[in-house]
Design a protein around this motif. Sequence first.
Motif, PDB file in Angstrom:
ATOM      1  N   ALA A  17       0.818  -1.243  -0.004  1.00  6.72           N
ATOM      2  CA  ALA A  17       0.081   0.057  -0.117  1.00  6.72           C
ATOM      3  C   ALA A  17       0.816   1.188   0.050  1.00  6.72           C
ATOM      4  O   ALA A  17       1.712   1.220   0.788  1.00  6.72           O
ATOM      5  CB  ALA A  17      -1.151   0.070   1.291  1.00  6.72           C
ATOM      6  N   LYS A  18       0.716   2.063  -1.002  1.00  2.00           N
ATOM      7  CA  LYS A  18       1.436   3.371  -0.922  1.00  2.00           C
ATOM      8  C   LYS A  18       0.737   4.618  -1.332  1.00  2.00           C
ATOM      9  O   LYS A  18       1.289   5.606  -1.090  1.00  2.00           O
ATOM     10  CB  LYS A  18       2.325   3.431  -2.480  1.00  2.00           C
ATOM     11  N   VAL A  19      -0.667   4.425  -1.466  1.00  3.88           N
ATOM     12  CA  VAL A  19      -1.564   5.691  -1.517  1.00  3.88           C
ATOM     13  C   VAL A  19      -2.188   6.108  -0.301  1.00  3.88           C
ATOM     14  O   VAL A  19      -2.951   5.257   0.382  1.00  3.88           O
ATOM     15  CB  VAL A  19      -2.736   5.215  -2.547  1.00  3.88           C
ATOM     16  N   LEU A  20      -2.168   7.301   0.112  1.00  2.00           N
ATOM     17  CA  LEU A  20      -2.762   7.792   1.340  1.00  2.00           C
ATOM     18  C   LEU A  20      -3.967   8.684   0.907  1.00  2.00           C
ATOM     19  O   LEU A  20      -3.934   9.470  -0.089  1.00  2.00           O
ATOM     20  CB  LEU A  20      -1.844   8.640   2.114  1.00  2.00           C
ATOM     21  N   HIS A  21      -4.959   8.281   1.574  1.00  2.00           N
ATOM     22  CA  HIS A  21      -6.334   8.980   1.196  1.00  2.00           C
ATOM     23  C   HIS A  21      -7.174   9.124   2.380  1.00  2.00           C
ATOM     24  O   HIS A  21      -7.679   7.747   2.911  1.00  2.00           O
ATOM     25  CB  HIS A  21      -7.125   8.376   0.027  1.00  2.00           C
ATOM     26  N   ALA A  22      -7.698  10.067   2.885  1.00  2.00           N
ATOM     27  CA  ALA A  22      -8.541  10.475   3.896  1.00  2.00           C
ATOM     28  C   ALA A  22      -8.228   9.497   5.101  1.00  2.00           C
ATOM     29  O   ALA A  22      -8.844   8.808   5.674  1.00  2.00           O
ATOM     30  CB  ALA A  22      -9.865   9.948   3.400  1.00  2.00           C
ATOM     31  N   LEU A  23      -6.766   9.736   5.776  1.00  2.00           N
ATOM     32  CA  LEU A  23      -6.136   9.008   6.629  1.00  2.00           C
ATOM     33  C   LEU A  23      -6.184   7.505   6.783  1.00  2.00           C
ATOM     34  O   LEU A  23      -5.854   6.689   7.637  1.00  2.00           O
ATOM     35  CB  LEU A  23      -6.892   9.616   7.877  1.00  2.00           C
ATOM     36  N   GLN A  24      -6.405   6.896   5.322  1.00  2.00           N
ATOM     37  CA  GLN A  24      -6.235   5.559   5.149  1.00  2.00           C
ATOM     38  C   GLN A  24      -5.200   5.367   4.239  1.00  2.00           C
ATOM     39  O   GLN A  24      -4.537   6.176   3.375  1.00  2.00           O
ATOM     40  CB  GLN A  24      -7.632   4.842   4.675  1.00  2.00           C
ATOM     41  N   THR A  25      -4.691   4.149   4.154  1.00  2.34           N
ATOM     42  CA  THR A  25      -3.515   3.595   3.480  1.00  2.34           C
ATOM     43  C   THR A  25      -4.229   2.577   2.420  1.00  2.34           C
ATOM     44  O   THR A  25      -4.765   1.537   2.746  1.00  2.34           O
ATOM     45  CB  THR A  25      -2.463   3.276   3.898  1.00  2.34           C
ATOM     46  N   PHE A  26      -3.988   2.927   1.045  1.00  5.63           N
ATOM     47  CA  PHE A  26      -4.457   1.987  -0.042  1.00  5.63           C
ATOM     48  C   PHE A  26      -3.605   1.194  -0.826  1.00  5.63           C
ATOM     49  O   PHE A  26      -2.233   2.186  -1.096  1.00  5.63           O
ATOM     50  CB  PHE A  26      -5.708   2.490  -0.551  1.00  5.63           C
ATOM     51  N   CYS A  27      -3.725   0.287  -1.545  1.00  5.96           N
ATOM     52  CA  CYS A  27      -2.888  -0.113  -2.570  1.00  5.96           C
ATOM     53  C   CYS A  27      -3.540   0.519  -3.895  1.00  5.96           C
ATOM     54  O   CYS A  27      -4.554   1.013  -3.784  1.00  5.96           O
ATOM     55  CB  CYS A  27      -2.913  -1.600  -2.755  1.00  5.96           C
ATOM     56  N   GLU A  28      -2.908   0.548  -5.000  1.00  4.16           N
ATOM     57  CA  GLU A  28      -3.497   1.248  -6.078  1.00  4.16           C
ATOM     58  C   GLU A  28      -4.988   0.956  -6.406  1.00  4.16           C
ATOM     59  O   GLU A  28      -5.878   1.517  -6.757  1.00  4.16           O
ATOM     60  CB  GLU A  28      -2.477   0.938  -7.339  1.00  4.16           C
ATOM     61  N   LYS A  29      -5.191  -0.732  -6.548  1.00  3.57           N
ATOM     62  CA  LYS A  29      -6.284  -1.069  -6.942  1.00  3.57           C
ATOM     63  C   LYS A  29      -7.754  -0.529  -6.113  1.00  3.57           C
ATOM     64  O   LYS A  29      -8.531  -0.268  -6.463  1.00  3.57           O
ATOM     65  CB  LYS A  29      -6.372  -2.641  -7.137  1.00  3.57           C
ATOM     66  N   CYS A  30      -7.290  -0.805  -4.695  1.00  6.31           N
ATOM     67  CA  CYS A  30      -8.281  -0.309  -3.837  1.00  6.31           C
ATOM     68  C   CYS A  30      -8.467   1.168  -3.768  1.00  6.31           C
ATOM     69  O   CYS A  30      -9.582   1.630  -3.593  1.00  6.31           O
ATOM     70  CB  CYS A  30      -8.079  -0.644  -2.591  1.00  6.31           C
ATOM     71  N   TRP A  31      -7.587   1.884  -4.087  1.00  5.59           N
ATOM     72  CA  TRP A  31      -7.649   3.545  -4.226  1.00  5.59           C
ATOM     73  C   TRP A  31      -8.545   3.572  -5.466  1.00  5.59           C
ATOM     74  O   TRP A  31      -9.525   4.490  -5.466  1.00  5.59           O
ATOM     75  CB  TRP A  31      -6.344   4.118  -4.213  1.00  5.59           C
ATOM     76  N   ILE A  32      -8.468   2.906  -6.618  1.00  6.12           N
ATOM     77  CA  ILE A  32      -9.157   3.421  -7.962  1.00  6.12           C
ATOM     78  C   ILE A  32     -10.721   2.823  -7.302  1.00  6.12           C
ATOM     79  O   ILE A  32     -11.417   3.380  -7.669  1.00  6.12           O
ATOM     80  CB  ILE A  32      -8.697   2.456  -8.936  1.00  6.12           C
ATOM     81  N   LYS A  33     -10.867   1.536  -6.587  1.00  2.00           N
ATOM     82  CA  LYS A  33     -11.935   1.151  -6.280  1.00  2.00           C
ATOM     83  C   LYS A  33     -12.747   2.175  -5.521  1.00  2.00           C
ATOM     84  O   LYS A  33     -13.970   2.472  -5.769  1.00  2.00           O
ATOM     85  CB  LYS A  33     -11.957   0.009  -5.433  1.00  2.00           C
ATOM     86  N   ASN A  34     -11.960   2.869  -4.413  1.00  2.00           N
ATOM     87  CA  ASN A  34     -12.511   3.822  -3.840  1.00  2.00           C
ATOM     88  C   ASN A  34     -13.061   5.023  -4.405  1.00  2.00           C
ATOM     89  O   ASN A  34     -14.236   5.617  -4.039  1.00  2.00           O
ATOM     90  CB  ASN A  34     -11.689   4.328  -2.502  1.00  2.00           C
ATOM     91  N   ARG A  35     -12.618   5.427  -5.348  1.00  2.00           N
ATOM     92  CA  ARG A  35     -12.739   6.638  -6.437  1.00  2.00           C
ATOM     93  C   ARG A  35     -13.942   6.185  -6.957  1.00  2.00           C
ATOM     94  O   ARG A  35     -14.755   6.991  -7.279  1.00  2.00           O
ATOM     95  CB  ARG A  35     -11.652   7.164  -7.186  1.00  2.00           C
ATOM     96  N   ALA A  36     -14.047   5.167  -7.452  1.00  2.00           N
ATOM     97  CA  ALA A  36     -15.168   4.657  -8.396  1.00  2.00           C
ATOM     98  C   ALA A  36     -16.296   4.602  -7.612  1.00  2.00           C
ATOM     99  O   ALA A  36     -17.425   5.144  -8.086  1.00  2.00           O
ATOM    100  CB  ALA A  36     -14.822   3.177  -8.947  1.00  2.00           C
ATOM    101  N   VAL A  37     -16.199   4.055  -6.513  1.00  2.00           N
ATOM    102  CA  VAL A  37     -17.464   3.687  -5.629  1.00  2.00           C
ATOM    103  C   VAL A  37     -18.150   5.332  -5.192  1.00  2.00           C
ATOM    104  O   VAL A  37     -19.419   5.571  -5.395  1.00  2.00           O
ATOM    105  CB  VAL A  37     -17.292   3.100  -4.332  1.00  2.00           C
ATOM    106  N   ALA A  38     -16.943   5.963  -5.109  1.00  2.00           N
ATOM    107  CA  ALA A  38     -17.662   7.425  -4.653  1.00  2.00           C
ATOM    108  C   ALA A  38     -18.118   8.201  -5.787  1.00  2.00           C
ATOM    109  O   ALA A  38     -19.048   9.078  -5.702  1.00  2.00           O
ATOM    110  CB  ALA A  38     -16.154   8.432  -4.205  1.00  2.00           C
ATOM    111  N   HIS A  39     -17.944   7.876  -7.101  1.00  2.00           N
ATOM    112  CA  HIS A  39     -18.517   8.284  -8.204  1.00  2.00           C
ATOM    113  C   HIS A  39     -19.555   7.675  -9.040  1.00  2.00           C
ATOM    114  O   HIS A  39     -20.136   7.744  -9.969  1.00  2.00           O
ATOM    115  CB  HIS A  39     -17.636   8.814  -9.276  1.00  2.00           C
ATOM    116  N   GLY A  40     -19.938   6.425  -8.198  1.00  2.00           N
ATOM    117  CA  GLY A  40     -21.014   5.692  -8.603  1.00  2.00           C
ATOM    118  C   GLY A  40     -20.665   4.729  -9.739  1.00  2.00           C
ATOM    119  O   GLY A  40     -21.445   4.455 -10.693  1.00  2.00           O
TER     120      GLY A  40
END
Length: 127
Positions: A17-40
């Motif tokens: 995991a290398k990506v920090l977002h909203a005080l959480q740490t994500f791997c690339e794939k999960c960060w992309i998933k997080n952004r996708a879910v946020a946009h529906g």
Amino acid sequence: MKRKAAGTCTWCGVDEAKVLHALQTFCEKCWIKNRAVAHGVIPSVAWTLWLEQKSICAYTGERMILGGTLPMSASLDHKTPTLRGGGNEKQNLHWVTRKVNLMKSNLTHQEFVALCGRVHFQYATGL
């Protein structure tokens, strides 16, 4: 909290995991998933687009980074904004830098490209 401290993804537990977002740490794939879910958007669609674009902004050709609020941060963009009738299907989406997405706002792809052309013309000719 233990996963974050260990540098593993908050969602899937991968150790890279290398990506920090909203005080959480994500791997690339999960960060992309997080952004996708946020946009529906379906996460697999967002991930496929990311891989196809090779982390390059669809408008500028600049390399994007994941996470954060820096100008070069990746942002999922609707070519035709949902507020203007656009959907979440793959052909209406692309990854752009955060700064580009903020400038594009609720313009369609065609309107934004035309606006950029007018700005370029004005600057180049000094009119």
